[in-house]
Scaffold this active site. Sequence first.
Site, PDB file in Angstrom:
ATOM      1  N   GLU A 188       2.734  -5.768   7.610  1.00 53.60           N
ATOM      2  CA  GLU A 188       2.217  -4.530   8.017  1.00 53.60           C
ATOM      3  C   GLU A 188       2.209  -4.716   9.667  1.00 53.60           C
ATOM      4  O   GLU A 188       2.410  -3.592  10.185  1.00 53.60           O
ATOM      5  CB  GLU A 188       0.526  -5.067   7.935  1.00 53.60           C
ATOM      6  CG  GLU A 188       0.198  -4.526   6.372  1.00 53.60           C
ATOM      7  CD  GLU A 188       0.232  -5.774   5.527  1.00 53.60           C
ATOM      8  OE1 GLU A 188      -0.426  -5.730   4.402  1.00 53.60           O
ATOM      9  OE2 GLU A 188       1.018  -6.830   5.823  1.00 53.60           O
ATOM     10  N   ALA A 216       0.837  -1.302  -0.034  1.00 51.46           N
ATOM     11  CA  ALA A 216      -0.033  -0.007  -0.026  1.00 51.46           C
ATOM     12  C   ALA A 216       0.829   1.138  -0.108  1.00 51.46           C
ATOM     13  O   ALA A 216       1.989   1.092   0.331  1.00 51.46           O
ATOM     14  CB  ALA A 216      -0.836  -0.089   1.215  1.00 51.46           C
ATOM     15  N   GLY A 248      -0.280  -5.016   0.616  1.00 55.61           N
ATOM     16  CA  GLY A 248      -1.521  -4.769  -0.222  1.00 55.61           C
ATOM     17  C   GLY A 248      -1.052  -5.532  -1.862  1.00 55.61           C
ATOM     18  O   GLY A 248      -2.155  -6.118  -2.319  1.00 55.61           O
ATOM     19  N   GLU A 283      -2.029  -8.961  -1.009  1.00 53.48           N
ATOM     20  CA  GLU A 283      -3.452  -9.257  -1.027  1.00 53.48           C
ATOM     21  C   GLU A 283      -3.878  -9.235  -2.384  1.00 53.48           C
ATOM     22  O   GLU A 283      -5.022 -10.044  -2.898  1.00 53.48           O
ATOM     23  CB  GLU A 283      -4.117  -8.120  -0.062  1.00 53.48           C
ATOM     24  CG  GLU A 283      -3.998  -8.270   1.342  1.00 53.48           C
ATOM     25  CD  GLU A 283      -4.541  -7.397   2.191  1.00 53.48           C
ATOM     26  OE1 GLU A 283      -5.144  -7.644   3.110  1.00 53.48           O
ATOM     27  OE2 GLU A 283      -3.923  -6.306   2.096  1.00 53.48           O
TER      28      GLU A 283
END
Length: 258
Positions: free
Chosen positions: A132, A66, A109, A112
Amino acid sequence: MSNFDFIETYSKGSTAVIELNRPRQLNSLNTKMISEIVVAMEAFDRNETVRVIVLTGKGRAFSAGADIDEMTEANPISLELLNQFAEWDRLALIKKPIIGAVHGFVFGGGFELALCCDVLISASNTEFAFPEVGLGVMPGAGGTQRLTKLVGRTKALEWLWTGERISVEVALKHGIINKIVAPELLMEETMKFAGRLSKQPPLSMRLIKDSVNKAVDSSLYEGMQYERKNFYLLFATQDQKEGMNAFIEKRIPDYQGK
């Protein structure tokens, strides 16, 4: 398709390609980029000439995660009002096969996003991780759920708690990816596999994906009942007649997705 700021799209035959295009930022995912990915996915899902979607990234990484700069000032209320993950949820509704072609960093991310694909073909220089925890947070776009369903509770906890990097060999062993290829062959091998899938009957492909996804969240009995209805449904298609007639006539079937 419309011009995008953070992705590029193109088609080769019946295969559509979505390429993450923030190479200087290692394809870090900001809100607009995710929105563009979803818009492109949904457009290709509706396009009758497209049978397979490939997702990949430009530069040295598929995606390093992210965009942290975008998130530093976030708070629970701003995230709730933004509905941070609503567009991620739409990725799970894509009916056509999604093949991820990943390389370099596949972190946070980005990991993901890769796990939203149906099949993952990975370059040998790829590393996966959920880092994270080192930022005082956790995955929020399905990482804890999809990883656990793939590798089991104990291994998922180990990787999520430590943020440890996962090699392609370990990822293959645990069923996270389907195949390892040399970096220079990544797109060639991915497009070859996509071409193979694109020759299959589209409605069969769609309902197989639907049934497998149902299996992930259902009991064996519920899943089998769901599978059976999809099996029956395919006998209403022209492709079923074409496939069986081609088998009897010893010829290659010509599937039209009808």
